[in-house]
Each structure stands twice: as structure tokens, then as C-alpha cells.
Design a protein around this motif. Sequence first.
Motif, PDB file in Angstrom:
ATOM      1  N   GLY A 484       0.784  -1.224   0.000  1.00 26.11           N
ATOM      2  CA  GLY A 484       0.000   0.000   0.000  1.00 26.11           C
ATOM      3  C   GLY A 484       0.812   1.268   0.000  1.00 26.11           C
ATOM      4  N   SER A 485       2.150   1.175   0.173  1.00 28.42           N
ATOM      5  CA  SER A 485       2.963   2.388   0.153  1.00 28.42           C
ATOM      6  C   SER A 485       2.960   2.976  -1.258  1.00 28.42           C
ATOM      7  CB  SER A 485       4.397   2.089   0.593  1.00 28.42           C
ATOM      8  OG  SER A 485       5.088   1.336  -0.390  1.00 28.42           O
ATOM      9  N   THR A 486       3.258   4.254  -1.344  1.00 29.78           N
ATOM     10  CA  THR A 486       3.282   4.904  -2.656  1.00 29.78           C
ATOM     11  C   THR A 486       4.365   4.306  -3.537  1.00 29.78           C
ATOM     12  OG1 THR A 486       2.441   6.958  -1.679  1.00 29.78           O
ATOM     13  CG2 THR A 486       3.467   7.119  -3.842  1.00 29.78           C
ATOM     14  N   LEU A 487       5.531   4.001  -2.968  1.00 30.92           N
ATOM     15  CA  LEU A 487       6.600   3.395  -3.753  1.00 30.92           C
ATOM     16  C   LEU A 487       6.155   2.061  -4.346  1.00 30.92           C
ATOM     17  CD1 LEU A 487       9.477   3.259  -4.800  1.00 30.92           C
ATOM     18  CD2 LEU A 487      10.194   2.383  -2.547  1.00 30.92           C
ATOM     19  N   GLU A 488       5.510   1.223  -3.560  1.00 32.78           N
ATOM     20  CA  GLU A 488       5.067  -0.073  -4.075  1.00 32.78           C
ATOM     21  C   GLU A 488       3.929   0.088  -5.079  1.00 32.78           C
ATOM     22  OE1 GLU A 488       6.679  -2.728  -3.829  1.00 32.78           O
ATOM     23  OE2 GLU A 488       8.107  -2.059  -2.306  1.00 32.78           O
ATOM     24  N   LEU A 489       3.095   1.113  -4.911  1.00 33.55           N
ATOM     25  CA  LEU A 489       2.048   1.390  -5.900  1.00 33.55           C
ATOM     26  C   LEU A 489       2.683   1.718  -7.249  1.00 33.55           C
ATOM     27  CD1 LEU A 489      -0.941   2.017  -6.678  1.00 33.55           C
ATOM     28  CD2 LEU A 489      -0.459   4.395  -6.006  1.00 33.55           C
ATOM     29  N   SER A 553      -5.578   2.877  -6.559  1.00 35.40           N
ATOM     30  CA  SER A 553      -4.704   3.845  -5.904  1.00 35.40           C
ATOM     31  C   SER A 553      -4.924   3.919  -4.403  1.00 35.40           C
ATOM     32  CB  SER A 553      -4.890   5.234  -6.532  1.00 35.40           C
ATOM     33  OG  SER A 553      -6.221   5.695  -6.351  1.00 35.40           O
ATOM     34  N   ALA A 554      -5.997   3.307  -3.904  1.00 33.72           N
ATOM     35  CA  ALA A 554      -6.292   3.222  -2.458  1.00 33.72           C
ATOM     36  C   ALA A 554      -7.131   1.977  -2.238  1.00 33.72           C
ATOM     37  CB  ALA A 554      -7.018   4.485  -1.979  1.00 33.72           C
ATOM     38  N   ASP A 555      -7.256   1.579  -0.992  1.00 33.11           N
ATOM     39  CA  ASP A 555      -8.065   0.400  -0.678  1.00 33.11           C
ATOM     40  C   ASP A 555      -9.506   0.616  -1.123  1.00 33.11           C
ATOM     41  OD1 ASP A 555      -5.902  -0.886   0.458  1.00 33.11           O
ATOM     42  OD2 ASP A 555      -6.360  -0.203   2.500  1.00 33.11           O
ATOM     43  N   PRO A 557     -13.554  -0.531  -0.826  1.00 31.06           N
ATOM     44  CA  PRO A 557     -14.491  -1.195   0.091  1.00 31.06           C
ATOM     45  C   PRO A 557     -15.119  -2.428  -0.583  1.00 31.06           C
ATOM     46  CG  PRO A 557     -15.514   0.734  -0.886  1.00 31.06           C
ATOM     47  CD  PRO A 557     -14.088   0.736  -1.354  1.00 31.06           C
ATOM     48  N   ASP A 558     -15.869  -3.191   0.178  1.00 30.79           N
ATOM     49  CA  ASP A 558     -16.508  -4.405  -0.352  1.00 30.79           C
ATOM     50  C   ASP A 558     -17.891  -4.141  -0.919  1.00 30.79           C
ATOM     51  OD1 ASP A 558     -14.305  -5.941   0.424  1.00 30.79           O
ATOM     52  OD2 ASP A 558     -15.117  -6.238   2.448  1.00 30.79           O
ATOM     53  N   ASP A 559     -18.300  -2.886  -1.026  1.00 32.32           N
ATOM     54  CA  ASP A 559     -19.664  -2.573  -1.443  1.00 32.32           C
ATOM     55  C   ASP A 559     -19.802  -2.325  -2.938  1.00 32.32           C
ATOM     56  OD1 ASP A 559     -18.368  -0.167  -1.655  1.00 32.32           O
ATOM     57  OD2 ASP A 559     -19.647   0.927  -0.238  1.00 32.32           O
ATOM     58  N   GLY A 560     -18.720  -2.595  -3.707  1.00 28.68           N
ATOM     59  CA  GLY A 560     -18.808  -2.402  -5.146  1.00 28.68           C
ATOM     60  C   GLY A 560     -18.778  -0.948  -5.578  1.00 28.68           C
ATOM     61  N   MET A 561     -18.293  -0.075  -4.716  1.00 34.41           N
ATOM     62  CA  MET A 561     -18.248   1.349  -5.029  1.00 34.41           C
ATOM     63  C   MET A 561     -16.791   1.818  -5.151  1.00 34.41           C
ATOM     64  SD  MET A 561     -21.459   2.030  -5.210  1.00 34.41           S
ATOM     65  CE  MET A 561     -21.610   3.835  -5.160  1.00 34.41           C
ATOM     66  N   LEU A 562     -16.613   2.858  -5.952  1.00 31.18           N
ATOM     67  CA  LEU A 562     -15.304   3.490  -6.114  1.00 31.18           C
ATOM     68  C   LEU A 562     -15.287   4.764  -5.286  1.00 31.18           C
ATOM     69  CD1 LEU A 562     -12.550   3.586  -7.630  1.00 31.18           C
ATOM     70  CD2 LEU A 562     -13.702   4.939  -9.402  1.00 31.18           C
ATOM     71  N   PRO A 563     -14.482   4.820  -4.209  1.00 26.37           N
ATOM     72  CA  PRO A 563     -14.482   6.005  -3.343  1.00 26.37           C
ATOM     73  C   PRO A 563     -14.003   7.251  -4.073  1.00 26.37           C
ATOM     74  CG  PRO A 563     -13.416   4.126  -2.275  1.00 26.37           C
ATOM     75  CD  PRO A 563     -13.590   3.767  -3.711  1.00 26.37           C
ATOM     76  N   ALA A 564     -14.268   8.386  -3.487  1.00 29.86           N
ATOM     77  CA  ALA A 564     -13.792   9.657  -4.037  1.00 29.86           C
ATOM     78  C   ALA A 564     -12.263   9.689  -4.064  1.00 29.86           C
ATOM     79  CB  ALA A 564     -14.328  10.816  -3.195  1.00 29.86           C
ATOM     80  N   ASP A 565     -11.716  10.322  -5.084  1.00 28.32           N
ATOM     81  CA  ASP A 565     -10.279  10.551  -5.214  1.00 28.32           C
ATOM     82  C   ASP A 565      -9.495   9.250  -5.312  1.00 28.32           C
ATOM     83  OD1 ASP A 565     -10.712  13.361  -4.980  1.00 28.32           O
ATOM     84  OD2 ASP A 565     -10.783  13.156  -2.810  1.00 28.32           O
ATOM     85  N   VAL A 566     -10.056   8.291  -6.036  1.00 26.54           N
ATOM     86  CA  VAL A 566      -9.422   6.989  -6.224  1.00 26.54           C
ATOM     87  C   VAL A 566      -9.526   6.598  -7.699  1.00 26.54           C
ATOM     88  CG1 VAL A 566      -9.475   4.519  -5.654  1.00 26.54           C
ATOM     89  CG2 VAL A 566      -9.883   6.225  -3.866  1.00 26.54           C
ATOM     90  N   THR A 567      -8.451   5.989  -8.213  1.00 24.95           N
ATOM     91  CA  THR A 567      -8.432   5.425  -9.563  1.00 24.95           C
ATOM     92  C   THR A 567      -8.273   3.923  -9.472  1.00 24.95           C
ATOM     93  OG1 THR A 567      -7.496   7.415 -10.579  1.00 24.95           O
ATOM     94  CG2 THR A 567      -7.151   5.344 -11.756  1.00 24.95           C
ATOM     95  N   VAL A 568      -8.925   3.202 -10.374  1.00 21.02           N
ATOM     96  CA  VAL A 568      -8.836   1.747 -10.404  1.00 21.02           C
ATOM     97  C   VAL A 568      -8.599   1.282 -11.832  1.00 21.02           C
ATOM     98  CG1 VAL A 568     -11.342   1.415 -10.657  1.00 21.02           C
ATOM     99  CG2 VAL A 568      -9.939  -0.406  -9.645  1.00 21.02           C
ATOM    100  N   TRP A 569      -7.771   0.230 -11.963  1.00 25.09           N
ATOM    101  CA  TRP A 569      -7.597  -0.480 -13.227  1.00 25.09           C
ATOM    102  C   TRP A 569      -8.327  -1.808 -13.109  1.00 25.09           C
ATOM    103  CZ3 TRP A 569      -1.582  -0.186 -14.399  1.00 25.09           C
ATOM    104  CH2 TRP A 569      -1.229   1.166 -14.616  1.00 25.09           C
ATOM    105  N   LEU A 570      -9.168  -2.093 -14.094  1.00 20.95           N
ATOM    106  CA  LEU A 570      -9.957  -3.323 -14.105  1.00 20.95           C
ATOM    107  C   LEU A 570      -9.631  -4.134 -15.350  1.00 20.95           C
ATOM    108  CD1 LEU A 570     -13.433  -1.742 -13.236  1.00 20.95           C
ATOM    109  CD2 LEU A 570     -11.839  -2.813 -11.626  1.00 20.95           C
ATOM    110  N   SER A 571      -9.612  -5.452 -15.203  1.00 21.53           N
ATOM    111  CA  SER A 571      -9.436  -6.328 -16.351  1.00 21.53           C
ATOM    112  C   SER A 571     -10.758  -6.430 -17.088  1.00 21.53           C
ATOM    113  CB  SER A 571      -8.963  -7.709 -15.903  1.00 21.53           C
ATOM    114  OG  SER A 571      -8.764  -8.546 -17.014  1.00 21.53           O
ATOM    115  N   ALA A 572     -10.774  -6.028 -18.361  1.00 26.70           N
ATOM    116  CA  ALA A 572     -12.032  -6.001 -19.123  1.00 26.70           C
ATOM    117  C   ALA A 572     -12.456  -7.412 -19.532  1.00 26.70           C
ATOM    118  CB  ALA A 572     -11.856  -5.128 -20.353  1.00 26.70           C
TER     119      ALA A 572
END
Length: 572
Positions: A484-489, A553-555, A557-572
Motif C-alpha cells: 500500500g505504500s506509494t513506492l510499491e504502488l 490507488s487506495a483500498d 471497500p466491499d460494497d462495489g463502489m469506487l471512493p472519491a479521489d481513487v483510480t482503479v484499473w480493471l481487467s475487461a
Amino acid sequence: MTPVHAPFPTDEWWRTAVIYQIYPRSFADGNGDGIGDLPGITARLDHLAALGVDAVWLSPFYRSPQRDAGYDVADYRDVDPLFGTLADADALIARAHELGMRVVVDLVPNHTSSEHAWFRAALAAAPGSPERARYLFRDGRGEHGELPPNNWTSVFGGQAWTRVQEPSGQPGQWYLHLFDSSQPDLDWSNPEVRAELEDVLRFWLRRGVDGFRVDVAHGLVKADGLPDWAGHVAMVDGTDAGAPEDGSTPATESGPMFDQDGVHEIYRSWRAVLDEFDADGERRSRALVAEAWVEPLTRLARYVRDDEMQQAFNFSFLTSHWDAAAYRAVITASLEALDAVGAPATWVLSNHDVVRHASRFGLAVPGARPNGVFATDPQPDEALGLRRARAATLFMLALPGSAYLYQGEELGLPEHTTLPDDVREDPAYFRTQHAEAGRDGCRVPLPWAAGEPAFGFSPTGSSWLPQPAQWSTYAADAQTGVAGSTLELYREALRLRRERALGGNGLAWLDGHDADVVSFRSVATDGRDVVVLANLGSAPASLPTGAEVLLASADLPDDGMLPADVTVWLSA
């Protein structure tokens, strides 16, 4: 789904490369004097290889009086003793190549140092002499030549002309300097200037460099007659877009000192020089990169036509605010303008001239670009800025084209916004009579080891600019291997980017998401598409059902939502 950009061949390394900017005096100090140097860089190249970058870009290390941190070059063919020797440069280039990384070096062709042999000769010579013809010397206006030749101002503040004392001891001509008075502009209409800089290119190409980042690439040619101009001269404007309060022309409009058509003839000749050095038949293995603050993007695209440069920095992307519609618009415009000339887009969020994006995105107007931040200014929200910076970086690294990283952003470094004024060195701070904080805050030496003096930057604990105490939490050793560190991200993002060939993929916008969500499909030639969603709003947004998360870019949640100020990469 709206296609915007088709995949392109990736046999030319610079089309998809991730390039890491090294600011030598602040990267790593090898000899203990508190200033970074070339041996220090070489010793830390393993960090960049592990990070997964394709190339490094070195800010100037040439012989210089350091009035503008090396952007005032006294000798283009030598290394300043502050940074080492030519042998040290050779060793750095060789080691980078061993690790599979290309090396791009800065070139400063718009101006020299006032201590350059050419300028010293010009001061000793008479008006109208060949020595003065290498620079832009002009007689002054007024009854006795006491007024500058025109009304141009310096990017760093104040007038752009300085009057010299002639060898006779009398006040004489004026010389142009778009930056500091210690940086006289060359006259690029002079064939001797052109021949000299082409020879400088060959000097470094023979030493094995893979390309050049060209400083102030849009400034070499000035309009005939050097006419007066009512505009505001700037490179990185600290105000929002729009007309200045004094009614002058906005800084985004090029004046007679910038973006003149004549620059393109120069870069066609430079391209021919680079093509002389194709390595083992590898076509276009060297690259030219334009630092050109030019708008609109269709004008910028002229610098990267097939017979000119390979890349141009996309400052329209860098200066965008934290807004979904703005990002979508600038990305679309960038890809359309550059596709029209067959050139790759470049993406960048931070460099040595702007407030670090981990702090810009934490300002009251997220993404605003002040010319530095004083300790007495409203301070960025450090946690919010880092959260948005991580999201912005992950979003950027999925875009087609080449990406630039600025040293320390892989650690999540914020701007040093509480620097004491008495340690500042940026000429912009002094030439604006201390109205602008300047760029020192983004140039503070890096933290490598949390428990060591100067955080491991120097073996003696010396540091040419003081580091904030809280940077111990950002040190490289404190983040290595920490989930979760920025370097590892960054490491994981660059691994996946290469594995999925994201830089060479196509791009198609995805519709149907919230207005604050930027969403696109990275279209792969092998069918392994990646869906990218960035939530730039204040409320959670829905994620596609059943999609596999590759990286976020951040953890999440389990509710299927994308929190504010977060980016996600998904396998299409």
C-alpha cells in the motif's frame, strides 16, 4: 464507447517510455558536500531499475556558475566539478545502459551563462563585432540610449534587458535575457550559433546519450525587429486562465519571443544530426523532447512532425485542475492533435519548475499552480493531496503514449512549503522582489533512509536545502516492501503498464458513468483490454459488476463502489 486513439507500433522506444527526471543536485550526494552529483546518481540507479522506468532524464550538469541551478551553461562540453567529471558522466551512461535504461540529457540552447567564453568575448568587443553578433545586443532607446530596446519583461521578473559598460567605461548597448541577467539569449539567426549547438549534440551523442530534452524549445527565434508587446511573459503561469487584471494579454498567448515559425527549421537540422547516430541500424534510436509552453495543442503538435522532434511535453495536461470534464477534454484534444502528425502523446504531473502534484491537489483549488508556496500561505492538505496524487498518477500511467515522472514522486513527496526564506536560491524569488516563492520547494534533496542524517541523501548528513522533518515517513527504505505504500504502488503500476503494453494501446471513452468519473478502455491489440475509472468527485461511484481489480490507488471497500479521489484499473 467512443474511440479516440488507435494502437500504434511500439518499435520506437520513446513512443511508450516511462522517463524519470533526475534533478542532479537533489537526487543523491556521493562525496558528502551536501549537493547531489553524478556518482551519487550512478550509485542509486538500481532504485530506478527496480522501479521499472525505461529511461532517465538528467537536468543540467554542465560547467556553470549555478546562478539558475545549471540552466546557465558556461561550457556545454564539460561537467561542472560540483557534479563530477566527464568520466563520471560516461560511467553513469554505461551503468544505466547495463540496467536497460536510456539516458536523456538536458540541453539549454536559448541562452548561455554570462560566464560563457562567448559572452565574455562579447563584452570585451565593440558594438557590431562578430563576438556580439552571437547574442542579441541592441542600442538603447531614448536620447542617450538610456532606455531598453523594447518593453519585454523577464520570465523571472523585471525587464528583459541589461545595459553593459563598454570597454571605454561608458554605458553602452543592451543585451536580451528572457530569464535572469546572467543568462543572455543567443541569436539563432547567426549561422555560427547553429553550428556550435549542432556540434554540442554530436559531442554528447558520441558519449552514448539517447536523446535531449530541449529547454525553452519555443524561445530560440524572436520576431524580426524585436517589437514591443503588451503581453505578460511567463512559462508556468501562477494565475488561473483568463486576462490579467492589468488588461494585458494572457500568458498562454505566445508573444514575439516565443513559438516563432523559424524554430522548426532548427529542429529539422537537429533531427538530421540525430539520424546520423542510428545505433546498429536501429532507426530513430535517439530522441528530441521539446519543453515548449505552447497553446493551442495544434501549435504544439508542429514541434513533433515526422522530420522534427519525437516528443513535446504536454503542459496542458499538467496544468489541468482536479476536474473530470477538464481532463477528458485535454486528453481528447492532445490525442487528436498528436495523432494528426503521427506523434505520441506525453503525460506529466510534476517537474523541477512546478509545485509537486501531491501538494497542488491538496490546495483549496486542487491543481492550482502557484509559483511556489510560502510558509505564510494557506497550506495544502497533505493527506488529501497525496490521495489525489496517487489517483492522478495511476490514471496518467494508463494513457497511451509516454509518461514522465519527477524524482521523489514515487515516494509521494509533497512540496516543502515551509522553507525559510533565507535559504532560497531560485532567481525568480529575487527578481520578483520576493513576491514569488519560486521553485526551491520542489527541489529539496530526496529522503532515502529514514534513520540516517539528511535521510541518507549525503554520507555526511549535509543537504543544500533543508528537508522537512516529516519526510522520514516518505523515505525509500520506509516504503520498500510495505503493502500500500506509494513506492510499491508505482512499482506495481509500472510492472502492469509494461505487461499490458498500456502505453501502446488505443483509448476509447466509456459513457454512462457519473459526471465526476473519468472512464476509458485501454484497447489492447491482444484483446487484454483494461478499463480505467478515476473518481474525481466527492461521492462514491459505482464499479462495473464482477470486474477483476488489477490495481487501485487506495483500498477499495466491499460494497462495489469506487471512493472519491481513487483510480482503479480493471481487467475487461
